[in-house]
Design a protein around this motif. Structure first.
Motif, mmCIF file in Angstrom:
data_model
loop_
_atom_site.group_PDB
_atom_site.id
_atom_site.type_symbol
_atom_site.label_atom_id
_atom_site.label_comp_id
_atom_site.label_asym_id
_atom_site.label_seq_id
_atom_site.Cartn_x
_atom_site.Cartn_y
_atom_site.Cartn_z
ATOM 1 N N ARG A 92 -29.413 130.220 26.496
ATOM 2 C CA ARG A 92 -29.150 129.038 27.308
ATOM 3 C C ARG A 92 -30.279 128.686 28.276
ATOM 4 N N HIS A 93 -31.384 129.411 28.234
ATOM 5 C CA HIS A 93 -32.543 129.059 29.052
ATOM 6 C C HIS A 93 -33.299 127.917 28.370
ATOM 7 N N MET A 94 -33.977 127.126 29.169
ATOM 8 C CA MET A 94 -34.851 126.101 28.619
ATOM 9 C C MET A 94 -36.074 126.810 28.042
ATOM 10 N N ALA A 95 -36.401 126.510 26.804
ATOM 11 C CA ALA A 95 -37.497 127.197 26.116
ATOM 12 C C ALA A 95 -38.805 127.100 26.889
ATOM 13 N N ARG A 96 -39.044 125.970 27.527
ATOM 14 C CA ARG A 96 -40.307 125.776 28.255
ATOM 15 C C ARG A 96 -40.457 126.730 29.441
ATOM 16 N N ASN A 97 -39.357 127.357 29.868
ATOM 17 C CA ASN A 97 -39.392 128.270 31.015
ATOM 18 C C ASN A 97 -39.281 129.728 30.598
ATOM 19 N N THR A 98 -39.610 130.028 29.363
ATOM 20 C CA THR A 98 -39.465 131.383 28.821
ATOM 21 C C THR A 98 -40.770 131.828 28.172
ATOM 22 N N PRO A 99 -40.825 133.060 27.716
ATOM 23 C CA PRO A 99 -42.018 133.506 26.971
ATOM 24 C C PRO A 99 -42.243 132.712 25.671
ATOM 25 N N TYR A 100 -41.272 131.895 25.255
ATOM 26 C CA TYR A 100 -41.419 131.066 24.061
ATOM 27 C C TYR A 100 -42.066 129.714 24.376
ATOM 28 N N ALA A 101 -42.508 129.497 25.599
ATOM 29 C CA ALA A 101 -43.019 128.195 26.035
ATOM 30 C C ALA A 101 -44.163 127.687 25.162
ATOM 31 N N ASP A 102 -45.152 128.532 24.871
ATOM 32 C CA ASP A 102 -46.290 128.078 24.055
ATOM 33 C C ASP A 102 -45.835 127.726 22.646
ATOM 34 N N TRP A 103 -44.988 128.566 22.067
ATOM 35 C CA TRP A 103 -44.442 128.282 20.732
ATOM 36 C C TRP A 103 -43.701 126.951 20.742
ATOM 37 N N PHE A 104 -42.888 126.735 21.765
ATOM 38 C CA PHE A 104 -42.100 125.513 21.864
ATOM 39 C C PHE A 104 -43.006 124.295 22.041
ATOM 40 N N ALA A 105 -44.041 124.425 22.851
ATOM 41 C CA ALA A 105 -44.987 123.320 23.053
ATOM 42 C C ALA A 105 -45.670 122.966 21.740
ATOM 43 N N ASP A 106 -46.024 123.976 20.950
ATOM 44 C CA ASP A 106 -46.633 123.721 19.645
ATOM 45 C C ASP A 106 -45.676 122.955 18.734
ATOM 46 N N LEU A 107 -44.383 123.256 18.826
ATOM 47 C CA LEU A 107 -43.395 122.518 18.036
ATOM 48 C C LEU A 107 -43.392 121.046 18.428
ATOM 49 N N GLY A 108 -43.474 120.799 19.727
ATOM 50 C CA GLY A 108 -43.483 119.423 20.210
ATOM 51 C C GLY A 108 -44.663 118.640 19.663
ATOM 52 N N ARG A 109 -45.794 119.313 19.543
ATOM 53 C CA ARG A 109 -46.979 118.650 18.996
ATOM 54 C C ARG A 109 -46.811 118.349 17.514
ATOM 55 N N SER A 110 -45.965 119.140 16.841
ATOM 56 C CA SER A 110 -45.738 118.898 15.412
ATOM 57 C C SER A 110 -44.493 118.059 15.160
ATOM 58 N N GLY A 111 -43.810 117.655 16.248
ATOM 59 C CA GLY A 111 -42.638 116.804 16.106
ATOM 60 C C GLY A 111 -41.365 117.534 15.718
ATOM 61 N N GLN A 112 -41.307 118.847 15.934
ATOM 62 C CA GLN A 112 -40.132 119.634 15.539
ATOM 63 C C GLN A 112 -39.548 120.404 16.716
ATOM 64 N N ASP A 113 -39.553 119.825 17.910
ATOM 65 C CA ASP A 113 -39.194 120.596 19.103
ATOM 66 C C ASP A 113 -37.702 120.767 19.354
ATOM 67 N N GLY A 114 -36.849 120.112 18.590
ATOM 68 C CA GLY A 114 -35.426 120.279 18.795
ATOM 69 C C GLY A 114 -34.893 119.464 19.956
ATOM 70 N N ILE A 115 -35.732 118.668 20.596
ATOM 71 C CA ILE A 115 -35.270 117.842 21.712
ATOM 72 C C ILE A 115 -34.535 116.638 21.132
ATOM 73 N N GLY A 116 -33.275 116.543 21.476
ATOM 74 C CA GLY A 116 -32.466 115.430 20.995
ATOM 75 C C GLY A 116 -32.099 115.526 19.534
ATOM 76 N N SER A 117 -32.487 116.591 18.881
ATOM 77 C CA SER A 117 -32.193 116.738 17.462
ATOM 78 C C SER A 117 -30.718 116.948 17.227
ATOM 79 N N THR A 118 -30.185 116.275 16.227
ATOM 80 C CA THR A 118 -28.782 116.465 15.871
ATOM 81 C C THR A 118 -28.642 116.867 14.424
ATOM 82 N N LYS A 119 -29.710 117.343 13.854
ATOM 83 C CA LYS A 119 -29.677 117.772 12.446
ATOM 84 C C LYS A 119 -28.734 118.921 12.254
#
Length: 119
Positions: A92-119
């Motif tokens: 339940r932590h925001m990914a950007r505030n965890t050790p996964y932050a860099d991984w999550f940022a890379d997802l955002g650059r590739s358009g797969q960050d899960g933000i607003g995703s309802t898939k």
């Protein structure tokens, strides 16, 4: 990596991401049969919560919510973590505030960050 729901899964397989938030995955050591049995229990319990809420039956709702919690704990999505390396639970932590932050940022650059995703 994408989970069955289409949401991104952390490289270590511990969490999936929905709208930027980490959610703990089920314990991968569960057999497919056991996992499916527990998911079926979870879905029954969730339906029971809805029925109890619509009927405004507080006792039934409490019981159903307890059944949801029990199933989620059995799946490893709540309670003690299923990994053994001592890493903290970031459920339940925001990914950007965890050790996964860099991984999550890379997802955002590739358009797969899960933000607003309802898939």
């Amino acid at each position: 990596m994408q989970g069955a729901s289409g949401h991104p899964v952390t490289p270590d397989g511990r969490y999936f991401v929905v709208r930027g938030r980490l959610w703990r995955m089920a314990d991968p050591s569960l057999s497919d049969v056991e996992r499916q049995r527990l998911v079926d229990e979870l879905m029954r319990a969730r339906r029971a919560v809805g029925i109890a809420k619509r009927a405004e039956t507080l006792l039934a709702e409490r019981s159903a919510r307890a059944a949801v919690d029990e199933a989620k704990r059995a799946l490893g999505e709540r309670g003690p973590v299923w990994w053994q390396d001592g890493a903290p639970d970031l459920n339940r932590h925001m990914a950007r505030n965890t050790p996964y932050a860099d991984w999550f940022a890379d997802l955002g650059r590739s358009g797969q960050d899960g933000i607003g995703s309802t898939k």
